[in-house]
Design a protein around this motif. Structure first.
Motif, PDB file in Angstrom:
ATOM      1  N   THR C 372       0.859  -1.176   0.000  1.00  0.00           N
ATOM      2  CA  THR C 372       0.000   0.000   0.000  1.00  0.00           C
ATOM      3  C   THR C 372       0.891   1.219   0.000  1.00  0.00           C
ATOM      4  O   THR C 372       2.078   1.131   0.310  1.00  0.00           O
ATOM      5  CB  THR C 372      -0.884   0.059   1.263  1.00  0.00           C
ATOM      6  OG1 THR C 372      -0.030   0.034   2.407  1.00  0.00           O
ATOM      7  CG2 THR C 372      -1.852  -1.109   1.314  1.00  0.00           C
ATOM      8  N   PHE C 373       0.322   2.360  -0.351  1.00  0.00           N
ATOM      9  CA  PHE C 373       1.103   3.594  -0.338  1.00  0.00           C
ATOM     10  C   PHE C 373       1.172   4.154   1.075  1.00  0.00           C
ATOM     11  O   PHE C 373       2.215   4.513   1.568  1.00  0.00           O
ATOM     12  CB  PHE C 373       0.476   4.612  -1.287  1.00  0.00           C
ATOM     13  CG  PHE C 373       1.199   5.933  -1.300  1.00  0.00           C
ATOM     14  CD1 PHE C 373       2.374   6.080  -2.017  1.00  0.00           C
ATOM     15  CD2 PHE C 373       0.698   7.021  -0.586  1.00  0.00           C
ATOM     16  CE1 PHE C 373       3.057   7.287  -2.019  1.00  0.00           C
ATOM     17  CE2 PHE C 373       1.375   8.231  -0.585  1.00  0.00           C
ATOM     18  CZ  PHE C 373       2.548   8.367  -1.307  1.00  0.00           C
ATOM     19  N   TRP C 374       0.004   4.177   1.722  1.00  0.00           N
ATOM     20  CA  TRP C 374      -0.058   4.752   3.065  1.00  0.00           C
ATOM     21  C   TRP C 374       0.287   3.711   4.113  1.00  0.00           C
ATOM     22  O   TRP C 374      -0.109   2.559   4.028  1.00  0.00           O
ATOM     23  CB  TRP C 374      -1.455   5.316   3.350  1.00  0.00           C
ATOM     24  CG  TRP C 374      -1.823   6.420   2.418  1.00  0.00           C
ATOM     25  CD1 TRP C 374      -2.707   6.339   1.387  1.00  0.00           C
ATOM     26  CD2 TRP C 374      -1.299   7.743   2.409  1.00  0.00           C
ATOM     27  NE1 TRP C 374      -2.767   7.546   0.734  1.00  0.00           N
ATOM     28  CE2 TRP C 374      -1.909   8.427   1.340  1.00  0.00           C
ATOM     29  CE3 TRP C 374      -0.379   8.423   3.204  1.00  0.00           C
ATOM     30  CZ2 TRP C 374      -1.631   9.746   1.039  1.00  0.00           C
ATOM     31  CZ3 TRP C 374      -0.095   9.748   2.910  1.00  0.00           C
ATOM     32  CH2 TRP C 374      -0.720  10.398   1.838  1.00  0.00           C
ATOM     33  N   ALA C 375       1.023   4.135   5.111  1.00  0.00           N
ATOM     34  CA  ALA C 375       1.279   3.268   6.261  1.00  0.00           C
ATOM     35  C   ALA C 375       0.041   3.320   7.145  1.00  0.00           C
ATOM     36  O   ALA C 375      -0.627   4.342   7.228  1.00  0.00           O
ATOM     37  CB  ALA C 375       2.499   3.768   7.013  1.00  0.00           C
TER      38      ALA C 375
END
Lengths: 372, 336, 504
Positions: C372-375
């Motif tokens: 994913t891009f966001w943590a």
């Protein structure tokens, strides 16, 4: 004015050491502007001036002893073989000097053997040995290490005229040719003074001096010269009523920040005179004032007449003018005088280049400003 | 031989088991102590200069200071990402100057837009080159970018033949104030800061960066594509250098190969002062911003007070030493 | 040839006791080293061998007892007095200067010099003489790095002997040597024996005894468990019993685990080899079983385990993961459902500056478990809370956000183990999973391992701790010197069998 023969040994040692250091640093730093390059290579003579001469004599220098640009007579050098040892042609100032010499030698019809010392005395030594082998009848020497000058004299062709450029070159030196920083500073300050007199009736609230403390005596000669020149028009700067700021800002980006902050510190000053060791500093000062919306509150004067100054000067705005060094015209003095010397004509021991103040009125005589 | 002293094993175990029953091996520490210290130092400096100079605490001066740190600050944002990942980019400043030279020189013979695009592309290329040597060839980033520092500086000189090059009609990104009278450099710097903050704190990429810096071996063993992550950070750094270089050119209306020289050290000073560890794994964008502000407040404050520039140099130097000492002390005091 | 040498006692130790932090680790040891004889010192890890040797070398001061060397009696030695008495240590790691010549290495730290100038010719001559004396055919001008490991070991010994060495202590000198290098060393030891040097030879390997030792002493838990002057004929089982003692029946075995007959192997090695590390390895891990790879440090166990995770490269033979090709990298292995718990928690496992929650979810940053891009900070916390309960990780309320370095070793290890449980790994490779972990946490980790096996996870444990094997493994594969020496099934796993197989 006897400057080099009688030189105190310590002075020349100091000068040589300083020169070597600054020469090295210039090979690393490769100063970008004409003015800065001049600064780098001229420490030796200036240093000696400081040590040897009385203040009276300094004033004499400031008042101007220089030779006119002559230009070589076509054909005057037919059959003559000349040599030139360049400082380091990767430095623009050195390259301008070399190019000027090449051009003039061609006009004169003389053969010019070019040799680049690349800021190294040993290379210069090889150059003069080569000159000897090639039957050079006279040469110009712009190698950087004053201390090595004598050794180079001894290794080169004997009995031929030698013109030292900006740096003393031992007992074979027939004449010394170079810039006069105090003089250049003086006419710069004088030019600014004239502007201020005309526009602000000689009244200023602040005097900002953008200096380069790293280059030592050249900085002092130029900056003191500018103040003296200014005061010769408008009288002494009264530090009680005028804020004097001397900033170590010999570079565009540093000058930008320093002038921005200084303008902030002087919110009430509306007539601010700015001088600098080079045109880069002045262009940054102008940019800072524009950003602060206070362009009309400053008057500036530069050193070098670099490309960046041309349109600003031509526009007749706040940039009063710049003192020109004309490295590209050194050849117009060096070549004819050297050919004279080869022909047995006695030439002056001092061939100081004229420093001209370039303003809105005369810039068109030297540079093409039609595109501004 | 058995390097572990067999005799001490029981003692160690005792301690561990006691600690584990308590649930903690050490008393809890305050969160963000270094940021707190920075805020206090900054506050003290601001107070000092506000009291000593009437013009210091003015909107105008604050905007001036932010404008002044914009160039360094834009480079410091990816610089922080790199340092957190245990890498350093010393070539940013000369890359900035080189990109400025490229754009200013090309602008004389082509459309401004194209010249700017090529300048930015050169920054990207710088990042690719640095990233390639660090991650693919495997040379230490200090060495690679030290080489880059000299090389890009030289190229900048070569492009303009050592001369300052004029550029026309390129004042917008350096001097315009399109919004609330805020100068463009400050706006670009602000956007960069916020983007950097979000990337480091809220994205998987940011987590990867911290992990690589904290423990490169462990990062590999949990499958983090370390080389790719570092490569991207170098590209960001190269791009930021070109943006910073263009802002500088725009502010000055000219490009000089000497511009920005030495800024790489200011960038590292600010980042380390802001709490990043030179060993990686630690550092924040907020810390870097505070570090930048401390440097700038000191510099502007001293100029306003008309303190000789020698002293400014000394103050910056001492600041650097203090910053690195901070770093060492933190390393030593941190639980291991 | 023994009978030809002088047989005086070179070093004698009486009633040596030593405590660390109030715990006595040596309970009064007597020991004699005789000129012209080799005394083997045996014992498991923690038996007190190193402590005893360090007392002899002067590194430690005994609490009581005395040491006699050359008719002088001391209550303690210092490294300097020990050196003056001719006591020399040879460690298993080679500490030479590879870029210097053999002669320089022999005289390292005391180069022959005159007026500040090194006397190269004299030094080479001397070096040649020492090497001749020891009947070693190595050129003193050769670069140290050009020699084989065994030869370097010999030069180390030559260095120790180049001045009056009377007593030589060799601490597991064969640990890093290959087969014929071991022979070189043993021949050398034989020559030293003939010259009358007294030697103390520390080893784990029981059959080296027969080849090299004259006398033998076995330490167990700081006591003298056995002492014999007939090392070559002593029965192997007697030595093993002396080493492991009553521990033999101390540990409970896990419940026997039934593996379905049609189970597909998760990891399979067929005649696999990795140059310099192991060879001819055959090994199968099925879902739901815990297989221990047991051996001493340097036996190749960790390399075999790491090969399954794509860290160690296979240079011959075959390795299959889930019946398919092996992992090319750890990243690749994670994608294949393999998880690795490294042996060195601080250097290879934990991100000490990062929070426990982040440490837990770190494999998801690889991108191969669905990137994913966001943590997801919230997930870091909830995942940690989940495993904190399941694994009984002891930490305060804000545990997930707290740096993992605040946790004790055992709790850190649980987080690192949970890392792979959270990632849903189907195969776990655990290297020394309880090293440096306290006893309570150790049992909890074993319980988790067994529970995972019950859930169908295949587990390979590489360990040099036999207690661990007995307590947790369904079966054991024993390695020694890079080769599998024994396959022990559920019923065969015992301390004695493990010790026997690993010492062979």
């Amino acid at each position: 004015m006897i400057r080099f023969r009688r030189g105190a040994q310590i002075a020349s040692l100091v000068a040589a050491a300083a020169l070597t250091l600054s020469a090295c640093s210039s090979s690393d730093d490769a100063e970008s502007t004409d003015a800065a390059a001049t600064a780098t290579v001229e420490e030796s003579p200036s240093e000696e001036v400081v040590v040897e001469e009385t203040s009276e004599e300094t004033a004499e220098v400031a008042s101007g002893e220089f030779v006119e640009f002559r230009g070589a007579e076509p054909g005057s050098g037919e059959g003559v073989t000349l040599g030139i040892i360049a400082l380091d042609d990767s430095i623009p100032f050195s390259k301008s000097v070399s190019d000027g010499f090449k051009e003039q030698a061609e006009i004169a019809g003389a053969t010019l053997i070019f040799c680049d010392s690349k800021l190294d005395a040993a290379t210069a030594l090889a150059c003069v040995k080569n000159f000897e082998a090639q039957g050079v009848q006279g040469y110009m020497n712009f190698q950087p290490v004053a201390d090595a000058g004598q050794e180079i004299c001894d290794a080169g062709p004997q009995g031929v005229p030698v013109i030292a450029i900006d740096i003393a070159q031992g007992d074979c030196q027939t004449a010394f040719m170079g810039a006069n920083n105090a003089r250049a500073g003086f006419i710069g300050g004088e030019g600014l003074g004239n502007w201020v007199k005309e526009n602000w009736d000689c009244k200023i609230d602040a005097w900002i001096s953008l200096e380069d403390f790293g280059v030592g005596s050249v900085n002092d000669a130029r900056m003191d010269g500018q103040r003296e020149g200014f005061e010769s028009v408008c009288g002494p700067i009264d530090e009680a009523t005028t804020q004097v700021r001397e900033l170590d800002a010999g570079r565009q980006d540093i000058a930008l920040t320093a002038v921005t902050d200084t303008l902030t510190a002087l919110p009430d000053a509306s007539r601010i005179a700015v001088v600098a060791i080079n045109d880069d500093g002045i262009s940054a000062a102008l940019a800072a004032a524009r950003t602060a919306g206070r362009e009309d509150q400053i008057a500036v004067s530069g050193m070098g007449v670099d490309k960046i100054s041309h349109c600003e000067i031509a526009s007749g705005g706040q940039w009063a003018g710049s003192a020109a060094f004309f490295p590209e015209r050194y050849g117009e003095i060096g070549i004819p005088y050297l050919i004279d010397a080869v022909n047995g004509v006695t030439i002056p021991k001092e061939l100081l280049v004229d420093h001209l103040y370039v303003t809105e009125n005369n810039i068109g005589d030297f540079y093409d400003v039609s595109g501004c | 031989m058995n390097t572990m002293d067999e005799g001490t094993v029981p003692a160690v175990r005792d301690e561990v088991s006691v600690a584990s029953t308590l649930g903690l091996s050490r008393p809890p520490r305050r969160q963000l102590p270094e940021t707190l210290a920075l805020v206090m130092v900054l506050g003290a400096l601001i107070l000092l200069f506000t009291l000593t100079s009437p013009v210091f605490f003015t909107t105008n001066n604050m905007l001036n200071m932010l404008t002044s740190i914009a160039v360094i600050g834009i480079m410091a944002v990816p610089g922080t990402i790199l340092l957190v990942a245990g890498q350093v980019d010393l070539s940013v400043a000369s890359a900035a100057a080189m990109c400025g030279m490229v754009t200013a020189t090309l602008a004389q013979s082509m459309a401004l837009g194209s010249a700017v695009a090529i300048g930015l592309a050169v920054g990207l290329l710088v990042g690719v080159i640095n990233g390639f040597f660090v991650t693919v060839v495997g040379v230490n980033s200090l060495i690679v970018t030290l080489g880059g520092l000299a090389t890009f500086f030289g190229i900048g000189q070569l492009i303009g033949d050592g001369q300052t090059v004029l550029i026309r009609d390129f004042g917008y990104i350096g001097t315009a104030r399109p919004f609330l009278n805020i100068p463009m450099p400050v706006i670009i710097f602000g956007i960069t800061l916020i983007a950097g903050f979000i990337v480091l704190k809220y994205t998987v990429y940011g987590r990867q960066v911290y992990a690589i810096g904290a423990n490169p071996v462990a990062a590999r063993l949990v499958g983090i594509p370390s080389r790719r992550v570092i490569f991207v950070a170098f590209i960001l750094s190269g791009l930021a250098a070109s943006v910073a270089g263009l802002i500088l050119v725009s502010q000055l209306g000219a490009a000089s190969p000497n511009n920005a020289r030495g800024y790489e050290l200011l960038v590292v000073t600010a980042i380390v002062l802001g709490g990043a560890s030179l060993n990686g794994g630690r550092g924040t964008i907020i810390g870097t911003f505070l570090g930048l502000m401390i440097i700038q407040v000191l510099s502007t404050g001293l100029t306003l007070l008309n303190v000789q520039s020698f002293w400014q140099s000394i103050a910056t130097g001492i600041l650097l030493i203090i910053a690195v000492s901070f770093d060492r002390l933190r390393e030593r005091l941190s639980p291991s | 040839m023994l009978e030809n040498s002088r047989k005086e006692i070179a070093l004698s130790v009486r009633g040596i006791k030593k405590s660390f932090g109030g715990v006595e680790v040596l309970h009064g040891i007597d020991l004699d080293a005789t000129s012209g004889r080799v005394l083997a010192l045996l014992g498991e890890n923690g038996a007190g061998k190193s402590t005893l040797v360090k007392i002899i070398s002067g590194d430690y001061e005994p609490d009581s007892g005395e040491i006699s060397v050359a008719n002088q009696t001391f209550s303690k030695l210092t490294p300097i007095t020990a050196g003056n008495l001719g006591i020399r240590m040879i460690y298993q790691e080679i500490n030479d200067a590879g870029t210097l010549s053999v002669a320089e290495n022999i005289f390292l730290g005391r180069l022959i010099s005159k007026k500040g100038f090194v006397q190269w010719r004299q030094m080479r001559r001397e070096a040649q003489r020492i090497l001749n004396d020891l009947e070693v055919d190595i050129d003193p001008n050769a670069l140290m790095s050009s020699l084989r490991v065994g030869e370097r070991q010999v030069i180390e010994i030559a260095r120790a002997l180049s001045d009056k060495a009377a007593i030589l202590v060799l601490d597991e000198p064969t640990a890093a040597l290959s087969g014929d290098e071991v022979d070189t060393l043993f021949e050398f030891i034989d020559r030293l024996r003939d010259k009358g040097t007294a030697m103390i030879y520390i080893t784990h390997r029981l059959d080296e005894l027969r080849r090299v030792a004259d006398d033998v002493v076995v330490l167990r838990d700081g006591n003298l468990a056995l002492s014999s002057s007939d090392a070559r004929n002593i029965d192997r089982s007697i030595l093993i019993e002396a080493m492991v003692g009553s521990k033999i029946d101390e540990f409970g075995r896990p419940k026997m685990n039934l593996i379905p007959a049609n189970a597909e192997p998760l990891i399979e090695l067929r005649d696999a080899a990795s140059a310099g590390s192991f060879e001819d390895a055959n090994l199968v891990i099925l879902p739901g079983e815990v297989v221990a790879l047991y051996g001493k440090v340097g036996s190749g166990i960790s390399e075999v385990a790491e090969a399954a995770f794509g860290v160690q490269k296979i240079t011959a033979g075959e390795l299959f993961i889930n019946g398919g090709p092996p992992a090319r990298s750890p990243r690749n292995a994670i994608g294949l459902g393999v998880g690795l718990l490294p042996a060195d928690r601080k250097r290879e496992g934990a991100f000490l500056g990062l929070s426990s929650g982040m440490n837990l979810v770190a494999p998801f940053w690889s991108g191969v478990l669905g990137g994913t891009f966001w943590a997801n900070g919230k997930k870091e916390r909830t995942s940690f809370e989940k495993w904190r309960t399941a694994l009984r990780i002891r930490v305060s309320e804000s545990g997930a956000d707290k740096a993992i370095s605040f946790l004790s070793g055992g709790n850190q290890q649980k987080v690192l183990l949970a890392r792979w449980l959270n990632a849903g790994s189907k195969v776990l490779v655990l290297l020394e999973p309880t090293r440096g972990v306290d006893v309570g946490a150790r049992q909890e980790i074993y319980a988790v391992i067994r529970q995972l096996a019950d859930e169908g996870v295949g587990i390979l444990i590489s360990t040099s701790d036999y207690e661990e094997v007995v307590q947790v493994a369904d079966r054991a594969v024993v390695m020694s010197a890079g080769k599998i020496t024994s396959n022990l099934d559920y019923h065969e796993v015992s301390v004695v069998a493990l010790t026997d197989a690993s010492g062979g």
